[in-house]
Design a protein around this motif. Structure first.
Motif, PDB file in Angstrom:
ATOM      1  N   GLN A 149       1.957  -7.362   8.400  1.00  0.00           N
ATOM      2  CA  GLN A 149       2.227  -6.537   7.214  1.00  0.00           C
ATOM      3  C   GLN A 149       2.036  -7.351   5.938  1.00  0.00           C
ATOM      4  O   GLN A 149       2.038  -8.583   5.979  1.00  0.00           O
ATOM      5  N   THR A 150       1.955  -6.650   4.830  1.00  0.00           N
ATOM      6  CA  THR A 150       1.963  -7.329   3.536  1.00  0.00           C
ATOM      7  C   THR A 150       3.163  -8.283   3.480  1.00  0.00           C
ATOM      8  O   THR A 150       3.059  -9.415   3.011  1.00  0.00           O
ATOM      9  N   ASP A 168      -6.620  -7.220  18.319  1.00  0.00           N
ATOM     10  CA  ASP A 168      -5.851  -6.251  17.542  1.00  0.00           C
ATOM     11  C   ASP A 168      -4.625  -6.985  17.006  1.00  0.00           C
ATOM     12  O   ASP A 168      -3.765  -7.402  17.766  1.00  0.00           O
ATOM     13  N   THR A 169      -4.571  -7.136  15.690  1.00  0.00           N
ATOM     14  CA  THR A 169      -3.550  -7.993  15.077  1.00  0.00           C
ATOM     15  C   THR A 169      -2.525  -7.153  14.342  1.00  0.00           C
ATOM     16  O   THR A 169      -2.866  -6.376  13.462  1.00  0.00           O
ATOM     17  N   ARG A 171       5.062   4.326  12.664  1.00  0.00           N
ATOM     18  CA  ARG A 171       6.158   4.016  11.752  1.00  0.00           C
ATOM     19  C   ARG A 171       7.420   4.756  12.210  1.00  0.00           C
ATOM     20  O   ARG A 171       7.339   5.896  12.674  1.00  0.00           O
ATOM     21  N   ASP A 219       8.571  -0.342  12.072  1.00  0.00           N
ATOM     22  CA  ASP A 219       7.678   0.225  13.083  1.00  0.00           C
ATOM     23  C   ASP A 219       8.441   0.494  14.381  1.00  0.00           C
ATOM     24  O   ASP A 219       9.443  -0.161  14.671  1.00  0.00           O
ATOM     25  N   LYS A 245      -5.180   3.955   5.476  1.00  0.00           N
ATOM     26  CA  LYS A 245      -4.171   4.482   6.404  1.00  0.00           C
ATOM     27  C   LYS A 245      -3.927   5.958   6.145  1.00  0.00           C
ATOM     28  O   LYS A 245      -3.822   6.379   4.992  1.00  0.00           O
ATOM     29  N   SER A 270       0.834  -1.200   0.000  1.00  0.00           N
ATOM     30  CA  SER A 270       0.000   0.000   0.000  1.00  0.00           C
ATOM     31  C   SER A 270       0.872   1.254   0.000  1.00  0.00           C
ATOM     32  O   SER A 270       0.420   2.321  -0.362  1.00  0.00           O
TER      33      SER A 270
HETATM   34  O1  PRX Z   1       2.802   0.102  10.692  1.00  0.00           O
HETATM   35  C1  PRX Z   1       2.198  -1.149  10.808  1.00  0.00           C
HETATM   36  C2  PRX Z   1       0.738  -1.025  10.477  1.00  0.00           C
HETATM   37  O2  PRX Z   1       0.620  -1.332   9.110  1.00  0.00           O
HETATM   38  C3  PRX Z   1       1.897  -1.676   8.558  1.00  0.00           C
HETATM   39  C4  PRX Z   1       1.737  -2.748   7.509  1.00  0.00           C
HETATM   40  O3  PRX Z   1       0.922  -2.288   6.478  1.00  0.00           O
HETATM   41  P1  PRX Z   1       0.398  -3.211   5.295  1.00  0.00           P
HETATM   42  O4  PRX Z   1       1.563  -3.881   4.672  1.00  0.00           O
HETATM   43  O5  PRX Z   1      -0.464  -2.358   4.451  1.00  0.00           O
HETATM   44  O6  PRX Z   1      -0.434  -4.333   5.982  1.00  0.00           O
HETATM   45  C5  PRX Z   1      -1.536  -4.014   6.748  1.00  0.00           C
HETATM   46  C6  PRX Z   1      -2.378  -5.252   6.972  1.00  0.00           C
HETATM   47  C7  PRX Z   1      -1.658  -6.439   7.420  1.00  0.00           C
HETATM   48  C8  PRX Z   1       2.701  -2.099   9.759  1.00  0.00           C
HETATM   49  O7  PRX Z   1       4.078  -1.996   9.521  1.00  0.00           O
HETATM   50  N1  PRX Z   1      -0.068  -1.961  11.248  1.00  0.00           N
HETATM   51  C9  PRX Z   1      -0.613  -3.115  10.818  1.00  0.00           C
HETATM   52  N2  PRX Z   1      -1.347  -3.680  11.792  1.00  0.00           N
HETATM   53  C10 PRX Z   1      -1.240  -2.871  12.869  1.00  0.00           C
HETATM   54  C11 PRX Z   1      -0.422  -1.782  12.527  1.00  0.00           C
HETATM   55  N3  PRX Z   1      -0.122  -0.813  13.414  1.00  0.00           N
HETATM   56  C12 PRX Z   1      -0.638  -0.916  14.639  1.00  0.00           C
HETATM   57  N4  PRX Z   1      -1.451  -1.913  15.035  1.00  0.00           N
HETATM   58  C13 PRX Z   1      -1.786  -2.912  14.195  1.00  0.00           C
HETATM   59  N5  PRX Z   1      -2.600  -3.881  14.592  1.00  0.00           N
END
Ligand code: PRX
Length: 685
Positions: free
Chosen positions: A457-458, A453-454, A556, A541, A656, A307
């Motif tokens: 990341q991709t 709350d999980t 981040r 992160d 986001k 993303s």
């Molecule tokens: O910063 C973290 C945030 O989303 C990032 C990953 O984004 P993406 O690859 O688009 O995947 C999202 C769906 C799996 C992470 O590095 N993030 C994801 N889940 C959380 C989160 N930040 C806080 N709490 C979460 N549960």
């Protein structure tokens, strides 16, 4: 169960000692903890009684994973079917190019579909789909299996072979899932591109992924309108063709041999003779059986472009064996699936959450997955709740941005619907503020459903840090790493940090569903994820642990703000702002300041019931009230220099908030690559 939110006194902590100023905001120094959330939620007796994995099992699994880590994952792999077992669970001869289940033969579609046809799952509902106008479709496992086989035969007939790329540019439709599964069934690789991307975004992905086939749709329904998609494919192909000609390369249609178009919105779209075909035409008379290609466990399964909250999208590559094991295990543990569940992951299939937990995961588990085509607020803010009621959804997995959006409408909409079928809630994608967590838990989960709350990341492919239904929950914390995952919070040198000190989140061991590489760019894979802390994976992160070892994501690393010598994550400042009743959404950024080096600025969207600025409320009054509120919540360090009121915030396609864009706009800089930006406001009424 409720405790008190308290502002930790800066005098009581000594984090400034560790803070190393770093103007570049790179990997350096530790973070201060400002926000301390003390509410805890214990599992109710009913949840304990229902749970497949109870606290003793979880503790046992953790011990097991520590003592025999590979044996632990091997057991997870044994829950699935393989054509041939692995020679080694993990081939780590060439880190960071880890090869899970090397030597094994499998196909994820065999586990997601084929094997169910031999069991009682055959006639169970695999997929329920609802279109935005209200039309619906239901497919049993057997029906889905046959559709997938037909389309697999279509693709084979078009000359698609093992290792070829099929690009799928579609919204959430049954055909999207069918196309994905059919591609994988014949050993080809899919790259799903979210239907909200423009033709430019699509063209970039065509150039990088080099597909032979594109599967798309004439158009689809979104927020009461018909969005035409096929013309964007034509634009993207022309664009790629022109770019190739400029480079002196001859390419008829940018290497695209065939385009298959699903007839969804009754649009009269241009079809190029010999290249473009209607889905229903090519599916006609196809046999409903097709051989499933035998793949190496390490063969690529799909490429998904991230993303991209920070820059140019990267093609993240996942492969069959490890991905299927990781997704299967985590779905079963985190969401404790039962045969009677109706599982609704609201993510679009064009996003990793959609891949792992709307399609592959639920199908491997033999459960029923619900897909929805349209806008979550169409025709009104109760759409989601009416769907939960209509289908008897038992598990709802969604994103904080949607929760915040629905909060703006108050409790009147959920109150009109029967939500009592819900037994578990989940969230992913961004830090969820404690206020939004508690709202969702109370008003949607009736205070009875664990809210999971999980964090993942991709790139990770599967859930990495998350509670189980029986875990003690703290609003805003992603709790602990899943059994089998070793995560830690470290300083810039890689030293483990004590509780309450923020730092870099790292994953210290490989995990099955990990990405294999960046498509066409092995070097980027090494340098972006494995070079900061050699031997460990760096997700980018920042986080901290609390005294119970619970992890709190602070945002981040790129977004860390330095205020008066303190390094703070955006998540804490935003959570504090979000706890003010007037605030619906907010994003905080650091902006350079001549005297202080950097100061924090907030961008705020107000709740609907706050009178418009310039009307009854004076912007200055509200601004100082919010600044005061943040200081009350977080202590004197948390000084905001300015609050700007907006009607919406820039977001990417998965919802986001794009702080990079806010920062560039604020500084009058080029906003860089915005191809992943949401083109229409996500929030529309
Ligand atoms: O910063 C973290 C945030 O989303 C990032 C990953 O984004 P993406 O690859 O688009 O995947 C999202 C769906 C799996 C992470 O590095 N993030 C994801 N889940 C959380 C989160 N930040 C806080 N709490 C979460 N549960």
């Amino acid at each position: 169960t409720a405790g008190q939110r308290t502002a930790q006194q800066p005098a009581a902590k000594d984090a400034t000692r560790n803070a190393t100023p770093n103007a570049a905001g790179g990997v350096c120094g530790t973070l201060d903890t400002l926000l301390v959330e003390e509410r805890v939620f214990r599992p109710l007796p009913r949840v304990m009684a229902e749970a497949t994995v109870n606290p003793q099992d979880a503790a046992h699994a953790r011990r097991r994973a520590e003592q025999d880590w590979l044996g632990f994952w091997e057991e997870a792999a044994d829950e699935l079917q393989w054509f041939r077992k692995w020679e080694t669970v993990l081939d780590d001869a060439e880190p960071p190019f880890y090869r899970w289940f090397a030597g094994a033969r499998c196909n994820i579609v065999h586990n997601a579909l084929d094997r169910h046809i031999e069991t009682v799952n055959k006639n169970r509902l695999a997929l329920i789909w609802e279109g935005e106008p209200g039309d619906t479709r239901k497919l049993t496992y057997f029906e889905l299996y046959r559709e997938v086989n037909r389309f697999a035969n279509v693709l084979r007939g078009m000359g698609v072979r093992k290792g070829d790329m099929v690009l799928i540019y579609m919204p959430s439709l049954p055909e999207t899932a069918i196309a994905m599964l059919a591609t994988v069934k014949i050993g080809a690789i899919h790259s799903v591109v979210f239907a909200g991307f423009s033709s430019g975004g699509l063209a970039d992905r065509i150039v990088d992924a080099r597909p032979r086939i594109i599967v798309t749709v004439d158009g689809f329904y979104r927020n009461g309108r018909v969005i035409a998609l096929k013309p964007l494919v034509d634009d993207a192909i022309s664009h790629c063709r022109r770019a190739a000609q400029d480079r002196g390369e001859a390419s008829a249609d940018a290497g695209i041999e065939q385009v298959v178009v699903v007839h969804r919105a009754h649009l009269d779209v241009a079809m190029k003779d010999g290249r473009d075909h209607w889905w229903h035409d090519v599916m006609l008379h196809q046999p409903s059986e097709a051989l499933t290609e035998v793949m190496d466990a390490t063969d690529p399964l799909f490429v998904l472009y991230t993303s991209g909250t920070t820059g140019k999208p990267k093609g993240i590559v996942h492969s069959h064996g490890g991905y299927m094991v990781g997704v299967h295990r985590t779905l079963n543990w985190v969401f404790d699936l039962k045969p009677t569940d109706i599982f609704w992951c609201t993510a679009d299939p064009g996003w990793i959450t959609g891949h792992s937990y709307a399609i592959y995961g639920p199908l491997m588990a033999g459960t029923t997955t619900l897909l929805y085509e349209g806008h979550p607020l169409y025709p009104e803010a109760g759409r989601l709740w009416s769907m939960v009621e209509r289908w008897g959804v038992t598990i709802l997995y969604t994103v904080p941005t949607l929760i915040r959006m629905l909060m703006r409408f108050g409790t009147q909409y959920p109150a009109r619907h029967d939500l009592t079928t819900l037994r578990l809630l989940g969230t992913v994608g961004e830090p969820i503020s404690p206020e939004a967590w508690v709202w969702f838990h109370k008003n949607i989960g009736r205070g009875q459903c664990p809210l999971l709350d999980t964090w993942w990341q991709t790139e990770t492919g599967m859930i990495m840090i998350a509670p189980l239904p029986v875990s003690l929950l703290k609003p805003g914390s992603v709790t602990r790493p899943m059994p089998g995952i070793e995560a830690d919070v470290v300083d810039a040198k890689g030293n483990s940090l004590p509780p309450r000190t923020g730092g870099y989140l790292v994953i210290k061991r490989p995990w099955p569903a990990m990405m294999n590489t960046v498509f066409n760019d092995r070097q980027a894979y090494e340098s972006m994820y494995w070079s900061q802390f050699p031997g460990w994976y760096f997700p980018g992160d920042v986080a901290r642990k609390d005294d119970d070892g619970y992890i709190w994501i602070q945002g981040r690393a790129d977004d860390v703000i330095m205020i008066a010598g303190h390094r703070v994550g955006t998540a804490e400042l935003e959570a504090a702002l979000a706890s003010h009743p007037a605030v619906a959404e907010c994003g905080v950024i650091g902006v350079p300041d001549d005297i202080r080096g950097e100061v924090a600025k907030a961008f705020v969207v107000l709740h609907d019931d706050v009178p418009p600025i310039g009307g009854f409320v004076q912007a200055e009054d509200l601004e100082s009230e919010l600044m005061e509120h943040v200081r009350r919540e977080l202590g004197p360090v948390a000084v905001l220099r300015g609050v700007e009121f907006r009607t919406q915030l820039p977001k990417n396609r998965s919802g986001k908030i794009m702080r990079r864009i806010l920062r560039a706009e604020e500084l009058g800089e080029d906003t860089g690559d915005t191809s992943t930006l949401e083109e229409e406001p996500f929030y529309l009424r």
